[in-house]
Design an enzyme around this catalytic site. Structure first.
Site, PDB file in Angstrom:
ATOM      1  N   ALA A  16       0.839  -1.212   0.000  1.00 37.77           N
ATOM      2  CA  ALA A  16       0.000   0.000   0.000  1.00 37.77           C
ATOM      3  C   ALA A  16       0.869   1.255   0.000  1.00 37.77           C
ATOM      4  O   ALA A  16       0.670   2.165  -0.825  1.00 37.77           O
ATOM      5  CB  ALA A  16      -0.933  -0.002   1.215  1.00 37.77           C
ATOM      6  N   SER A  43       3.314  -7.642   3.785  1.00 33.45           N
ATOM      7  CA  SER A  43       3.236  -7.710   2.318  1.00 33.45           C
ATOM      8  C   SER A  43       4.252  -8.671   1.726  1.00 33.45           C
ATOM      9  O   SER A  43       3.932  -9.504   0.875  1.00 33.45           O
ATOM     10  CB  SER A  43       3.498  -6.336   1.700  1.00 33.45           C
ATOM     11  OG  SER A  43       2.435  -5.461   1.935  1.00 33.45           O
ATOM     12  N   TRP A  45       5.540 -11.232   2.750  1.00 30.78           N
ATOM     13  CA  TRP A  45       5.343 -12.648   3.053  1.00 30.78           C
ATOM     14  C   TRP A  45       4.107 -13.221   2.387  1.00 30.78           C
ATOM     15  O   TRP A  45       3.825 -14.409   2.525  1.00 30.78           O
ATOM     16  CB  TRP A  45       5.273 -12.844   4.570  1.00 30.78           C
ATOM     17  CG  TRP A  45       6.519 -12.353   5.219  1.00 30.78           C
ATOM     18  CD1 TRP A  45       6.731 -11.120   5.768  1.00 30.78           C
ATOM     19  CD2 TRP A  45       7.771 -13.030   5.316  1.00 30.78           C
ATOM     20  NE1 TRP A  45       8.019 -11.000   6.212  1.00 30.78           N
ATOM     21  CE2 TRP A  45       8.686 -12.168   5.951  1.00 30.78           C
ATOM     22  CE3 TRP A  45       8.210 -14.308   4.932  1.00 30.78           C
ATOM     23  CZ2 TRP A  45       9.995 -12.524   6.210  1.00 30.78           C
ATOM     24  CZ3 TRP A  45       9.518 -14.655   5.204  1.00 30.78           C
ATOM     25  CH2 TRP A  45      10.391 -13.775   5.826  1.00 30.78           C
ATOM     26  N   ALA A  46       3.339 -12.378   1.698  1.00 30.83           N
ATOM     27  CA  ALA A  46       2.134 -12.888   1.036  1.00 30.83           C
ATOM     28  C   ALA A  46       2.565 -13.867  -0.042  1.00 30.83           C
ATOM     29  O   ALA A  46       3.390 -13.543  -0.887  1.00 30.83           O
ATOM     30  CB  ALA A  46       1.339 -11.739   0.431  1.00 30.83           C
ATOM     31  N   GLY A  48       0.206 -16.409  -1.773  1.00 25.82           N
ATOM     32  CA  GLY A  48      -0.779 -16.829  -2.771  1.00 25.82           C
ATOM     33  C   GLY A  48      -0.893 -15.923  -3.969  1.00 25.82           C
ATOM     34  O   GLY A  48      -0.627 -16.329  -5.106  1.00 25.82           O
ATOM     35  N   GLY A  49      -1.293 -14.657  -3.779  1.00 27.98           N
ATOM     36  CA  GLY A  49      -1.401 -13.778  -4.921  1.00 27.98           C
ATOM     37  C   GLY A  49      -2.400 -12.654  -4.723  1.00 27.98           C
ATOM     38  O   GLY A  49      -2.658 -12.250  -3.592  1.00 27.98           O
ATOM     39  N   GLU A 118      -8.339 -20.038  -4.576  1.00 28.32           N
ATOM     40  CA  GLU A 118      -8.180 -20.093  -3.121  1.00 28.32           C
ATOM     41  C   GLU A 118      -9.570 -20.143  -2.503  1.00 28.32           C
ATOM     42  O   GLU A 118     -10.577 -20.016  -3.205  1.00 28.32           O
ATOM     43  CB  GLU A 118      -7.383 -18.874  -2.623  1.00 28.32           C
ATOM     44  CG  GLU A 118      -5.919 -18.942  -3.044  1.00 28.32           C
ATOM     45  CD  GLU A 118      -5.058 -17.779  -2.558  1.00 28.32           C
ATOM     46  OE1 GLU A 118      -3.869 -17.976  -2.468  1.00 28.32           O
ATOM     47  OE2 GLU A 118      -5.590 -16.699  -2.269  1.00 28.32           O
ATOM     48  N   HIS A 234      -5.174 -17.579   9.714  1.00 29.21           N
ATOM     49  CA  HIS A 234      -4.993 -18.363   8.477  1.00 29.21           C
ATOM     50  C   HIS A 234      -5.013 -19.832   8.877  1.00 29.21           C
ATOM     51  O   HIS A 234      -4.365 -20.221   9.846  1.00 29.21           O
ATOM     52  CB  HIS A 234      -3.655 -17.991   7.827  1.00 29.21           C
ATOM     53  CG  HIS A 234      -3.531 -18.495   6.423  1.00 29.21           C
ATOM     54  ND1 HIS A 234      -3.410 -19.828   6.118  1.00 29.21           N
ATOM     55  CD2 HIS A 234      -3.516 -17.839   5.243  1.00 29.21           C
ATOM     56  CE1 HIS A 234      -3.321 -19.966   4.800  1.00 29.21           C
ATOM     57  NE2 HIS A 234      -3.389 -18.773   4.245  1.00 29.21           N
ATOM     58  N   ARG A 280     -12.002 -18.925   5.039  1.00 26.63           N
ATOM     59  CA  ARG A 280     -11.004 -19.188   6.086  1.00 26.63           C
ATOM     60  C   ARG A 280     -11.574 -19.368   7.474  1.00 26.63           C
ATOM     61  O   ARG A 280     -11.055 -20.152   8.259  1.00 26.63           O
ATOM     62  CB  ARG A 280     -10.015 -18.020   6.131  1.00 26.63           C
ATOM     63  CG  ARG A 280      -9.063 -18.084   5.014  1.00 26.63           C
ATOM     64  CD  ARG A 280      -8.008 -17.051   5.142  1.00 26.63           C
ATOM     65  NE  ARG A 280      -7.212 -17.181   3.936  1.00 26.63           N
ATOM     66  CZ  ARG A 280      -6.381 -16.262   3.497  1.00 26.63           C
ATOM     67  NH1 ARG A 280      -6.229 -15.153   4.169  1.00 26.63           N
ATOM     68  NH2 ARG A 280      -5.688 -16.460   2.406  1.00 26.63           N
ATOM     69  N   HIS A 341      -3.195 -13.918  11.217  1.00 28.79           N
ATOM     70  CA  HIS A 341      -2.743 -13.626   9.859  1.00 28.79           C
ATOM     71  C   HIS A 341      -3.122 -12.231   9.391  1.00 28.79           C
ATOM     72  O   HIS A 341      -2.339 -11.578   8.729  1.00 28.79           O
ATOM     73  CB  HIS A 341      -3.377 -14.678   8.937  1.00 28.79           C
ATOM     74  CG  HIS A 341      -3.012 -14.538   7.498  1.00 28.79           C
ATOM     75  ND1 HIS A 341      -1.717 -14.644   7.041  1.00 28.79           N
ATOM     76  CD2 HIS A 341      -3.782 -14.318   6.385  1.00 28.79           C
ATOM     77  CE1 HIS A 341      -1.696 -14.499   5.722  1.00 28.79           C
ATOM     78  NE2 HIS A 341      -2.924 -14.282   5.310  1.00 28.79           N
ATOM     79  N   GLU A 365      -3.772  -2.823   5.349  1.00 28.02           N
ATOM     80  CA  GLU A 365      -4.342  -3.559   6.485  1.00 28.02           C
ATOM     81  C   GLU A 365      -4.652  -2.655   7.677  1.00 28.02           C
ATOM     82  O   GLU A 365      -5.505  -2.974   8.513  1.00 28.02           O
ATOM     83  CB  GLU A 365      -3.370  -4.682   6.896  1.00 28.02           C
ATOM     84  CG  GLU A 365      -4.008  -5.724   7.797  1.00 28.02           C
ATOM     85  CD  GLU A 365      -3.065  -6.868   8.138  1.00 28.02           C
ATOM     86  OE1 GLU A 365      -2.027  -7.033   7.456  1.00 28.02           O
ATOM     87  OE2 GLU A 365      -3.365  -7.593   9.100  1.00 28.02           O
ATOM     88  N   ARG A 376     -12.124 -11.819   5.750  1.00 25.46           N
ATOM     89  CA  ARG A 376     -11.536 -11.477   4.448  1.00 25.46           C
ATOM     90  C   ARG A 376     -11.396 -12.715   3.573  1.00 25.46           C
ATOM     91  O   ARG A 376     -10.923 -13.752   4.021  1.00 25.46           O
ATOM     92  CB  ARG A 376     -10.152 -10.851   4.639  1.00 25.46           C
ATOM     93  CG  ARG A 376      -9.417 -10.649   3.333  1.00 25.46           C
ATOM     94  CD  ARG A 376      -8.141  -9.908   3.510  1.00 25.46           C
ATOM     95  NE  ARG A 376      -7.092 -10.663   4.130  1.00 25.46           N
ATOM     96  CZ  ARG A 376      -6.311 -11.546   3.506  1.00 25.46           C
ATOM     97  NH1 ARG A 376      -6.514 -11.835   2.231  1.00 25.46           N
ATOM     98  NH2 ARG A 376      -5.352 -12.157   4.171  1.00 25.46           N
ATOM     99  N   LEU A 382      -4.037  -7.870  -0.844  1.00 24.36           N
ATOM    100  CA  LEU A 382      -3.133  -7.084  -1.698  1.00 24.36           C
ATOM    101  C   LEU A 382      -3.953  -6.278  -2.700  1.00 24.36           C
ATOM    102  O   LEU A 382      -3.586  -5.169  -3.078  1.00 24.36           O
ATOM    103  CB  LEU A 382      -2.131  -7.992  -2.418  1.00 24.36           C
ATOM    104  CG  LEU A 382      -1.064  -8.657  -1.534  1.00 24.36           C
ATOM    105  CD1 LEU A 382      -0.090  -9.476  -2.383  1.00 24.36           C
ATOM    106  CD2 LEU A 382      -0.292  -7.645  -0.709  1.00 24.36           C
TER     107      LEU A 382
HETATM  108  C1  SIN Z   1      -2.016 -17.211   1.217  1.00 21.85           C
HETATM  109  O1  SIN Z   1      -1.222 -17.390   0.299  1.00 21.85           O
HETATM  110  O2  SIN Z   1      -2.710 -18.118   1.671  1.00 21.85           O
HETATM  111  C2  SIN Z   1      -2.122 -15.857   1.832  1.00 21.85           C
HETATM  112  C3  SIN Z   1      -2.765 -14.908   0.929  1.00 21.85           C
HETATM  113  C4  SIN Z   1      -3.826 -14.144   1.653  1.00 21.85           C
HETATM  114  O3  SIN Z   1      -3.818 -14.053   2.868  1.00 21.85           O
HETATM  115  O4  SIN Z   1      -4.720 -13.654   0.983  1.00 21.85           O
END
Ligand code: SIN
Length: 534
Positions: A16, A43, A45-46, A48-49, A118, A234, A280, A341, A365, A376, A382
């Protein structure tokens, strides 16, 4: 106030903050305060995408609908529509900046980059850079920031409070440098991009998350804090008691990973028709229940059936990290536990990141835009960072610069010439006690008794910080104090919610109220709660 240090002061160097800096710097001078170490914040450490409607087979209404379902009735529909609609342009902006997203190799595919799935998403809409998307985005944006002549980066400063002028408007921030010297940075517009509050908890998915200090700084100036009780856990953090925090991306389940209990059974099948790809809150609660039932202390995430080639191709970072911890994920199931998370709550803002305090903005965040509601959806974070940083930039660029009165620090705090040195071990012990209290009583399943216990402990810890001589005039003491205050406000928000919704599950209030109402607290609620027991 004399001449401001810069037009725009941005506190925070994640996706951000970096996006906003780049979006305003052609027209405004920017000071960007970043953490000294790269491992801080979330950020980077994200894994997934970023979720966005990119494939011609997907559509905006479907993304909106999935987000609303995950948010369990509490999303702000305008914020959801705004974010989803601006998503594709935000991704194109990143592509233009050179982010190395993973290409799609299937010649039949209708979008040039690979899209994964996801939890909660009913379509493939997550663009990613292998399994290290945050790192790829941050590194690319940082390189552009470093080249920009209008952006001054400071990574030697710890911000501890905001400055306010005589009219109550925000006009900068103050803190101390690595030599314990106080400084202040004045600005026409101040933007908090300081991250969430997962650091309130003992186990987190990132090594050094924020602990809500930025949210509390905003509250000290009068900003409203919204939905603090919705802390996301998470479902799958690597269970590695002796190792560093490490996330196992939800994309692992998106590509077909199975969650197994102690008996080796896929327990999600019986609980939700979306199985491992339920939102989640649902998956984390189910894992928590399995852990309570078993003697293992974790569940298993099994991807062996995907085959070695697919695992190496999709998850090189996870494969390498687990190998370094003695787990070959092509041959062994991965031990996983839920961990703190993401904070769905934060500083209440409008669609341009503006708070209720003049000239104070919050993005990423730190902010609560209403997008996430009570839970979320994966990879919408992101996306929110990008969309709101860009809309905040537009708002700042269209505003005529304002003149301010005399700057004064918030909460009557006048920095002494030199910050005091504090007993580090004592502060660290108080922080650990706070994390243990929050993890035991304010996590996935809550009870009225547990919340009362937490409130009593947290108030006692706050008192002990106040009793340390010089604590409130030293940066570490002040930040710990802010963190404890935010923890107390989080408990108050949880106590006030007499229902179970999304991430807030109470064993005393298992049902959902018919009307979904966002929570809203201010510094006065904290003062009121502290005065009650005095
Ligand atoms: C993940 O890769 O599970 C994390 C991505 C997120 O929190 O949206």
């Amino acid at each position: 106030m004399g001449t401001p240090t810069s037009d725009v002061l941005i506190i925070g160097g994640g996706v951000a903050g970096l996006t906003l800096a780049l979006e305003v710097a052609d027209h405004r001078s920017v000071t960007l305060v970043r953490p000294a170490q790269d491992n801080q914040g979330a950020s980077r450490w994200a894994q997934g995408g970023i979720a966005a409607v990119l494939s011609p087979d997907d559509d905006l209404d479907a993304h909106i609908n999935d987000t609303l379902i995950a948010g369990d009735g509490l999303c702000d529909i305008e914020a959801v529509r705004f974010t989803v609609t601006h998503g594709p342009a935000a991704i194109q902006w990143l592509i233009n900046k050179g982010v190395p997203f993973t290409p799609e190799h299937d010649p039949a595919a209708r979008y040039p980059y690979h899209l994964t799935r996801e939890g909660g998403h009913n379509a493939r809409r997550i663009i990613h850079a292998d399994d290290a998307t945050g790192r790829a985005v941050v590194d690319t944006l940082l390189a552009s920031v470093a080249r920009h002549p209008n952006i001054t980066q400071r990574n030697d400063l710890t911000v501890v409070g905001l400055l306010q002028d005589a009219q109550g408007a925000c006009c900068g921030a103050y803190g101390s440098d690595t030599n314990h010297q106080w400084y202040s940075l004045t600005a026409r517009h101040t933007v908090l991009a300081t991250g969430g509050a997962s650091g309130l908890y003992r186990h987190t998915t990132t090594p050094a998350p924020s602990s809500g200090e930025g949210m509390m700084m905003a509250a000290e100036l009068g900003a409203r804090l919204m939905n603090l009780e919705f802390q996301q856990f998470h479902p799958t953090c690597l269970f590695d008691p002796k190792g560093p925090a490490f996330l196992i991306s939800e994309a692992v389940r998106g590509e077909g990973g199975h969650l197994l209990n102690e008996a080796g059974e896929r327990f999600m099948l019986a609980l939700d028709k979306r199985a491992e790809l339920a939102p989640r809150d649902v998956v984390a609660r189910a894992i928590d229940a399995e852990i309570q039932r078993s003697s293992l202390g974790h569940v298993w995430l099994d991807i062996r059936h995907l085959g070695e080639q697919a695992i190496r191709h999709h998850f090189p970072t996870i494969l390498a990290h687990c190998a370094s911890r003695g787990i070959d994920i092509t041959q062994q199931a991965i031990p996983v536990v839920p961990a703190a998370h993401y904070s769905c709550g934060g500083v209440a803002t409008n669609l341009h990141g503006a708070t209720n305090v003049t000239n104070l903005y919050a993005i990423g965040e730190t902010a609560c835009t209403g997008l996430h509601g009570a839970n979320r959806m994966a990879s919408n974070s992101l996306l929110e960072c990008l969309v709101f940083a860009r809309s905040c930039a537009q708002a700042l660029l269209t505003q005529a610069p304002e003149q301010h009165g005399q700057a004064a620090s918030s909460s009557g705090f006048q920095p002494p010439a030199q910050a005091a040195a504090l007993p580090k071990a004592v502060l660290s012990d108080i922080r650990q006690q706070m994390r243990t209290t929050m993890s035991q009583n304010v996590s996935i399943v809550r009870s009225s008794t547990g919340l009362s216990t937490a409130l009593t402990h947290l108030k006692a810890l706050l008192n002990s910080v106040e009793e340390i001589q010089g604590a409130l005039t030293a940066p570490e003491g002040r930040r710990l104090h802010q963190t404890l205050q935010l923890a107390i406000l989080t408990v108050i928000a949880a106590q006030q919610r007499h229902e179970s919704r999304g991430l807030h599950y109470s064993s005393d209030w298992p049902h959902q109220q018919s009307e979904a109402v966002a929570s809203s607290l201010s510094i006065n609620d904290l003062t009121g709660a502290l005065e009650k027991n005095r």
